[in-house]
Scaffold this active site. Structure first.
Site, mmCIF file in Angstrom:
data_model
loop_
_atom_site.group_PDB
_atom_site.id
_atom_site.type_symbol
_atom_site.label_atom_id
_atom_site.label_comp_id
_atom_site.label_asym_id
_atom_site.label_seq_id
_atom_site.Cartn_x
_atom_site.Cartn_y
_atom_site.Cartn_z
ATOM 1 N N LYS A 278 -42.270 19.273 6.517
ATOM 2 C CA LYS A 278 -41.627 19.203 5.200
ATOM 3 C C LYS A 278 -40.205 19.736 5.269
ATOM 4 O O LYS A 278 -39.969 20.851 5.720
ATOM 5 C CB LYS A 278 -42.432 20.037 4.195
ATOM 6 C CG LYS A 278 -41.721 20.282 2.853
ATOM 7 C CD LYS A 278 -42.566 21.123 1.892
ATOM 8 C CE LYS A 278 -41.783 21.514 0.637
ATOM 9 N NZ LYS A 278 -42.570 22.345 -0.304
ATOM 10 N N ASP A 283 -35.454 23.502 -3.112
ATOM 11 C CA ASP A 283 -36.517 23.222 -4.073
ATOM 12 C C ASP A 283 -36.297 24.021 -5.350
ATOM 13 O O ASP A 283 -36.692 25.179 -5.446
ATOM 14 C CB ASP A 283 -37.880 23.562 -3.451
ATOM 15 C CG ASP A 283 -39.035 23.248 -4.399
ATOM 16 O OD1 ASP A 283 -38.789 22.560 -5.412
ATOM 17 O OD2 ASP A 283 -40.174 23.682 -4.104
ATOM 18 N N LYS A 290 -38.212 25.989 -11.543
ATOM 19 C CA LYS A 290 -38.711 27.320 -11.177
ATOM 20 C C LYS A 290 -37.953 28.398 -11.944
ATOM 21 O O LYS A 290 -36.815 28.174 -12.350
ATOM 22 C CB LYS A 290 -38.474 27.555 -9.676
ATOM 23 C CG LYS A 290 -39.353 26.765 -8.745
ATOM 24 C CD LYS A 290 -38.997 27.086 -7.300
ATOM 25 C CE LYS A 290 -39.834 26.281 -6.321
ATOM 26 N NZ LYS A 290 -41.271 26.636 -6.347
ATOM 27 N N ASP A 301 -37.023 25.929 2.143
ATOM 28 C CA ASP A 301 -38.130 24.991 1.974
ATOM 29 C C ASP A 301 -38.072 23.827 2.975
ATOM 30 O O ASP A 301 -38.907 22.937 2.957
ATOM 31 C CB ASP A 301 -38.138 24.478 0.524
ATOM 32 C CG ASP A 301 -39.535 24.197 0.002
ATOM 33 O OD1 ASP A 301 -40.487 24.744 0.569
ATOM 34 O OD2 ASP A 301 -39.661 23.418 -0.960
ATOM 35 N N ASP A 360 -42.654 20.273 -9.302
ATOM 36 C CA ASP A 360 -42.518 21.334 -8.303
ATOM 37 C C ASP A 360 -43.573 21.207 -7.201
ATOM 38 O O ASP A 360 -43.489 21.892 -6.183
ATOM 39 C CB ASP A 360 -42.613 22.695 -8.996
ATOM 40 C CG ASP A 360 -42.063 23.823 -8.147
ATOM 41 O OD1 ASP A 360 -41.421 23.528 -7.112
ATOM 42 O OD2 ASP A 360 -42.271 24.995 -8.509
ATOM 43 N N GLU A 362 -43.788 19.042 -4.936
ATOM 44 C CA GLU A 362 -43.059 17.921 -4.341
ATOM 45 C C GLU A 362 -43.331 17.761 -2.842
ATOM 46 O O GLU A 362 -43.210 16.661 -2.313
ATOM 47 C CB GLU A 362 -41.547 18.107 -4.573
ATOM 48 C CG GLU A 362 -40.800 18.995 -3.559
ATOM 49 C CD GLU A 362 -41.239 20.448 -3.564
ATOM 50 O OE1 GLU A 362 -41.868 20.892 -4.555
ATOM 51 O OE2 GLU A 362 -40.978 21.162 -2.577
ATOM 52 N N ARG A 364 -46.014 17.781 -1.020
ATOM 53 C CA ARG A 364 -47.104 16.842 -0.695
ATOM 54 C C ARG A 364 -46.675 15.381 -0.890
ATOM 55 O O ARG A 364 -47.211 14.487 -0.250
ATOM 56 C CB ARG A 364 -48.346 17.198 -1.526
ATOM 57 C CG ARG A 364 -48.143 17.086 -2.999
ATOM 58 C CD ARG A 364 -49.166 17.891 -3.796
ATOM 59 N NE ARG A 364 -48.905 19.340 -3.773
ATOM 60 C CZ ARG A 364 -49.681 20.247 -4.352
ATOM 61 N NH1 ARG A 364 -50.770 19.887 -5.000
ATOM 62 N NH2 ARG A 364 -49.374 21.532 -4.265
HETATM 63 N N1 BES Z 1 -41.895 25.239 -1.850
HETATM 64 C C1 BES Z 1 -42.885 25.623 -2.779
HETATM 65 C C2 BES Z 1 -43.895 26.600 -2.198
HETATM 66 C C3 BES Z 1 -43.389 27.976 -1.860
HETATM 67 C C4 BES Z 1 -43.482 29.007 -2.784
HETATM 68 C C5 BES Z 1 -42.874 28.246 -0.603
HETATM 69 C C6 BES Z 1 -43.036 30.261 -2.454
HETATM 70 C C7 BES Z 1 -42.436 29.522 -0.270
HETATM 71 C C8 BES Z 1 -42.516 30.520 -1.194
HETATM 72 C C9 BES Z 1 -43.652 24.396 -3.274
HETATM 73 O O1 BES Z 1 -42.937 23.215 -3.328
HETATM 74 C C10 BES Z 1 -44.112 24.683 -4.657
HETATM 75 O O2 BES Z 1 -43.292 24.818 -5.513
HETATM 76 N N2 BES Z 1 -45.414 24.755 -4.842
HETATM 77 C C11 BES Z 1 -45.986 25.015 -6.120
HETATM 78 C C12 BES Z 1 -47.134 24.063 -6.332
HETATM 79 C C13 BES Z 1 -47.660 24.049 -7.735
HETATM 80 C C14 BES Z 1 -46.634 23.485 -8.698
HETATM 81 C C15 BES Z 1 -48.924 23.221 -7.772
HETATM 82 C C16 BES Z 1 -46.460 26.453 -6.135
HETATM 83 O O3 BES Z 1 -46.936 26.935 -5.115
HETATM 84 O O4 BES Z 1 -46.323 27.097 -7.173
HETATM 85 ZN ZN ZN Z 2 -41.309 23.072 -2.095
HETATM 86 MN MN MN Z 3 -41.900 23.019 -5.197
#
Ligand code: BES
Ligand code: ZN
Ligand code: MN
Length: 512
Positions: A278, A283, A290, A301, A360, A362, A364
């Site tokens: 990825k 992000d 966020k 990210d 968010d 994204e 996947r």
């Molecule tokens: N890039 C983030 C995950 C992340 C969070 C990486 C903190 C490193 C530190 C990912 O794209 C994300 O935002 N995931 C969300 C998914 C949710 C919306 C289902 C998350 O983990 O909150």
């Molecule tokens: Zn992300």
């Molecule tokens: Mn995200």
């Protein structure tokens, strides 16, 4: 590949107490009362100060501790760094790697440009010599790494160079470590490069810039080829996931395809491996934006994609006899008038449709296009690496990455690579019950599940795109950054995944 601190690892036969050096580094176990022959000799010359330190309890050899002494003209070394190795019985190769990294890190902090390492000595009867050589070389690069390319002020004598010599009085022992030092240097270099790319901010590394960095990796390597899909090709190939995530940014998305074809034919039955990473260069969360707190960290990210790129480079430099794909979907996730939105239904490269509930989630969406591409290219085994979920961080913390897989043998092999490389992983489930949560009423899938088990439902989503291929997913959301410095490394990107993946591949082809 210009390193920010130019690191060099050599061996040198020398008498440890007498040989001239800026800093001699010696190890000590916490549960071995008697000093070994080196410690004893140094202690004699220094008038008993090493044993004094131990008896006072100031340095007893506990893991993660160190003590800096000065030679005062009594020994060849100007400085003597004692590094704790912890309990003898629990020492692993990573104990050695981290001890070396701790010494290199301290040297750079002190602006010392030359060190002599004798840390292998107390471990010499435990591990084979090439493995130790490799761990030492990797450790020097790891601890010596700094990210300072944008610091224009206060240059004040940053070393710029770290020369490490592995010293021993036994020439045969040094020679036997050399076959490991060579790959260790290759791995150390690419991991440092990966950390630099990951540390670079999103205004410098956007998807096209990352694609250029991928192309640069292939220079001088005829076995490594790079193809990049730009927006037009993404449209033509109908990579709807990558296009949706990239839709909000003026920095257009890319799909980076690295292909490694070895000069020596792979052994019969060896799988063609696809590594998928990825690379969201920033992000923000998109329309499902966020919170401001720590959003800056989301420049990291892209770490999974970068780990894949670096691993491809290392595999090519090491001439590993295995066919590899390195697939890196790259996009910037921003909110704008052209962004994808919650409620949208997109058609991904596989043909499967996805209802977007949260922009968010994204990672996947870009990964599923790359996974489906790997399947279409007939890769036999797929490993993806991604900073995918905050939920994985909640579950496992920052020391271990999550591993989800449809194949227990693959988990075992990855676990072995984790033990060998010191990049730790822990298994989590991703089977049917989790997949059930990802079904949509109006599309094939939706992109978020319920509140619970977010790391597992994310993996279960990815699993829908790998068909019957062997597959493992590494969620590195917790392990990609050190928020503050640690004894063995500077703050910033950890380069996590590079050593794990290359070790997995080296074990796969049976090459040490
Ligand atoms: N890039 C983030 C995950 C992340 C969070 C990486 C903190 C490193 C530190 C990912 O794209 C994300 O935002 N995931 C969300 C998914 C949710 C919306 C289902 C998350 O983990 O909150
Ligand atoms: Zn992300
Ligand atoms: Mn995200």
């Amino acid at each position: 590949m210009k390193q920010i601190i130019d690191v060099d690892v050599k061996t040198r036969r020398a008498d440890l107490a007498r040989s001239k050096t800026e800093m001699l580094v010696v190890g000590r176990f916490s549960d071995v009362a008697e000093p070994d022959d080196i410690l004893r000799k140094l202690d004699d010359k220094l008038g008993g100060v090493i044993e004094r330190l131990k008896n006072l309890g100031d340095f007893t050899g506990k893991a993660k501790t160190q003590a800096l002494l000065y030679g005062n003209g009594k020994i060849g070394a100007r400085r003597l760094l004692l590094v704790g190795l912890g309990e003898r019985g629990s020492a692993t190769l990573d104990t050695l790697r981290k001890a070396v990294a701790t010494a290199a890190c301290r040297a750079v902090d002190l602006k010392v440009g030359q060190i002599s390492l004798a840390l292998h000595r107390p471990l010499a009867d435990r591990f084979n010599a090439p493995d130790m050589g490799r761990a030492i070389a990797e450790g020097v690069y790891y601890g010596g790494y700094r990210y300072d390319e944008y610091i224009t002020e206060s240059e004040n004598g940053r070393p710029g160079r770290l020369e490490a010599q592995i010293v021993d009085s036994d020439a045969a022992r040094l020679k036997s470590m050399t076959p490991g030092i060579t790959p260790g240097v290759v791995i150390g270099r690419v991991q440092s490069h990966a950390r630099t790319l990951a540390n670079r901010p999103a205004n410098v590394i956007n998807p096209p810039a990352l694609a250029k960095a991928a192309r640069d990796l292939t220079h001088g390597l005829t076995t490594l080829r790079c193809t990049v899909y730009d927006e037009r090709q993404l449209e033509a190939e109908k990579m709807g996931g990558i296009l949706a995530v990239g839709s909000g940014s003026q920095n257009r998305p890319r799909f980076i395809i690295l292909r490694y074809t070895p000069t020596t034919k792979p052994a019969r039955g060896l799988p063609t491996v696809a590594l998928v990473g990825k690379a969201v260069t920033f992000d923000s969360g998109g329309i499902s934006i966020k919170p401001a707190q720590d959003m800056d960290q989301m420049k990291m990210d892209k770490s999974g994609g970068i780990a894949v790129m670096a691993t491809m480079k290392a595999a090519a430099e090491l001439d590993l006899p295995v066919n590899l794909w390195g697939l890196v979907p790259a996009a910037e996730n921003l909110p704008s008038g052209s962004s994808y939105r919650p409620g949208d239904i997109i058609t991904t490269y596989s043909g499967k449709t996805v209802e977007i509930l949260n922009t968010d989630a994204e990672g996947r969406l870009i990964l599923c296009d790359a996974l489906a591409f790997a399947v279409r290219q007939k890769a036999d085994l797929i490993i993806d690496v991604a900073t995918l979920t905050g939920a994985c961080m909640v579950a496992l913390g920052t020391f271990k990455a999550g591993v989800m897989s449809n194949n227990d043998d693959l988990i075992k092999d990855l676990q072995k690579a984790a033990d060998d490389s010191g990049e730790s992983i822990w298994p989590l489930p991703s089977d049917e019950e989790y997949a059930e949560e990802m079904k949509s009423k109006i599309a094939d899938l939706k992109n978020t599940g319920s509140r619970w088990g977010g790391a597992c439902t994310a993996a279960a989503f990815l699993r829908q795109f790998v068909g019957d291929k062997k597959w493992a997913h590494l969620d590195i959301a917790g392990t990609d950054v050190f928020p503050s410095p640690v004894p063995h490394a500077a703050a910033g990107s950890t380069g996590f995944g590079v050593r794990l993946l290359i070790t997995y591949l080296m074990n796969l082809v049976g090459k040490k």
